[in-house]
Write an enzyme that holds these catalytic residues in place. Structure first.
Site, PDB file in Angstrom:
ATOM      1  N   GLU A   1       2.466  72.000  17.678  1.00 34.94           N
ATOM      2  CA  GLU A   1       2.748  70.562  17.816  1.00 34.94           C
ATOM      3  C   GLU A   1       3.595  70.055  16.653  1.00 34.94           C
ATOM      4  O   GLU A   1       3.952  70.808  15.738  1.00 34.94           O
ATOM      5  CB  GLU A   1       1.417  69.803  17.921  1.00 34.94           C
ATOM      6  N   ASN A   2       3.931  68.766  16.715  1.00 37.33           N
ATOM      7  CA  ASN A   2       4.784  68.162  15.693  1.00 37.33           C
ATOM      8  C   ASN A   2       4.409  66.694  15.543  1.00 37.33           C
ATOM      9  O   ASN A   2       3.960  66.073  16.530  1.00 37.33           O
ATOM     10  CB  ASN A   2       6.258  68.300  16.134  1.00 37.33           C
ATOM     11  N   ALA A   3       4.650  66.141  14.355  1.00 38.58           N
ATOM     12  CA  ALA A   3       4.401  64.722  14.122  1.00 38.58           C
ATOM     13  C   ALA A   3       5.225  63.870  15.088  1.00 38.58           C
ATOM     14  O   ALA A   3       4.823  62.762  15.448  1.00 38.58           O
ATOM     15  CB  ALA A   3       4.729  64.366  12.675  1.00 38.58           C
TER      16      ALA A   3
ATOM     17  N   TYR B   1       5.597  63.768  18.449  1.00 37.13           N
ATOM     18  CA  TYR B   1       4.719  64.410  19.436  1.00 37.13           C
ATOM     19  C   TYR B   1       5.432  65.181  20.545  1.00 37.13           C
ATOM     20  O   TYR B   1       4.982  66.233  20.965  1.00 37.13           O
ATOM     21  CB  TYR B   1       3.822  63.358  20.110  1.00 37.13           C
TER      22      TYR B   1
ATOM     23  N   GLU C   1       2.212  79.101  26.440  1.00 34.05           N
ATOM     24  CA  GLU C   1       2.842  79.998  27.419  1.00 34.05           C
ATOM     25  C   GLU C   1       4.332  80.129  27.157  1.00 34.05           C
ATOM     26  O   GLU C   1       4.898  81.219  27.196  1.00 34.05           O
ATOM     27  CB  GLU C   1       2.693  79.452  28.849  1.00 34.05           C
TER      28      GLU C   1
HETATM   29  N1  THU Z   1      -0.616  72.883  26.137  1.00 31.08           N
HETATM   30  C1  THU Z   1      -0.287  74.211  26.223  1.00 31.08           C
HETATM   31  O1  THU Z   1      -0.100  74.878  25.198  1.00 31.08           O
HETATM   32  N2  THU Z   1      -0.171  74.757  27.461  1.00 31.08           N
HETATM   33  C2  THU Z   1      -0.372  74.067  28.620  1.00 31.08           C
HETATM   34  O2  THU Z   1      -0.037  74.545  29.683  1.00 31.08           O
HETATM   35  C3  THU Z   1      -1.029  72.751  28.573  1.00 31.08           C
HETATM   36  C4  THU Z   1      -0.815  72.033  27.284  1.00 31.08           C
HETATM   37  C5  THU Z   1      -0.723  72.280  24.805  1.00 31.08           C
HETATM   38  C6  THU Z   1       0.359  71.291  24.488  1.00 31.08           C
HETATM   39  C7  THU Z   1      -0.319  70.433  23.455  1.00 31.08           C
HETATM   40  O3  THU Z   1      -0.150  71.057  22.187  1.00 31.08           O
HETATM   41  C8  THU Z   1      -1.792  70.486  23.819  1.00 31.08           C
HETATM   42  O4  THU Z   1      -1.934  71.585  24.698  1.00 31.08           O
HETATM   43  C9  THU Z   1      -2.304  69.232  24.502  1.00 31.08           C
HETATM   44  O5  THU Z   1      -1.501  68.881  25.567  1.00 31.08           O
END
Ligand code: THU
Length: 135
Positions: free
Chosen positions: A47-49, A51, A58
């Protein structure tokens, strides 16, 4: 596909999940894939600040593999800390579709002992893919 391989993929995804950088959502996701020639790549969400720049587990796993020259894979395993199967987001389904074929197993797991296997057309019906562009 051997059960042993499926369990290994799930373990690899769980290892990847330990590196999740998800201080904003506190939602850790792990993924791993196995290429046609048996190599395993992992990914986790970052993630990042700012968003909207978050990258899913995946896509991280797939882009790592593709960046190293591996474009076809037999299976991808995906899991999180939910006590349920984790459905890949729409963007990740589209990216999986780019590199998967009808035999590619998409393994959504709760644990090593509890998982479901889908193919991409079940998760992304009537998809827009490379064939639309003649590729
Ligand atoms: N996220 C995934 O890594 N894969 C998905 O298919 C669903 C969502 C992550 C993105 C974000 O960092 C966090 O889950 C919440 O949405």
């Amino acid at each position: 596909m051997e059960n042993k391989i499926i369990k290994q993929l799930i373990r690899e995804a769980e290892e990847a999940k330990k590196n999740s950088y998800s201080p904003y959502s506190n939602f850790r996701v792990g993924a791993s894939l196995i290429t046609k020639d048996g190599r395993i790549f992992r990914g986790t969400n970052v993630e990042n600040a700012s968003y909207g720049l978050a990258v899913c587990a995946e896509r991280n796993a797939i882009f790592t593999a593709v960046g190293l020259g591996y474009r076809t894979f037999d299976a991808i395993a995906i899991g999180s800390d939910l006590n349920d199967y984790t459905a890949p987001c729409g963007a990740c389904r589209q990216v999986i579709n780019e590199f998967a074929d009808s035999n590619t197993k998409i393994i959504l797991y709760k644990s090593e002992a509890d998982y479901k296997i889908y193919n991409i057309s079940e998760l992304l019906p009537f998809s827009f893919g490379p064939e639309a562009l003649g590729k």
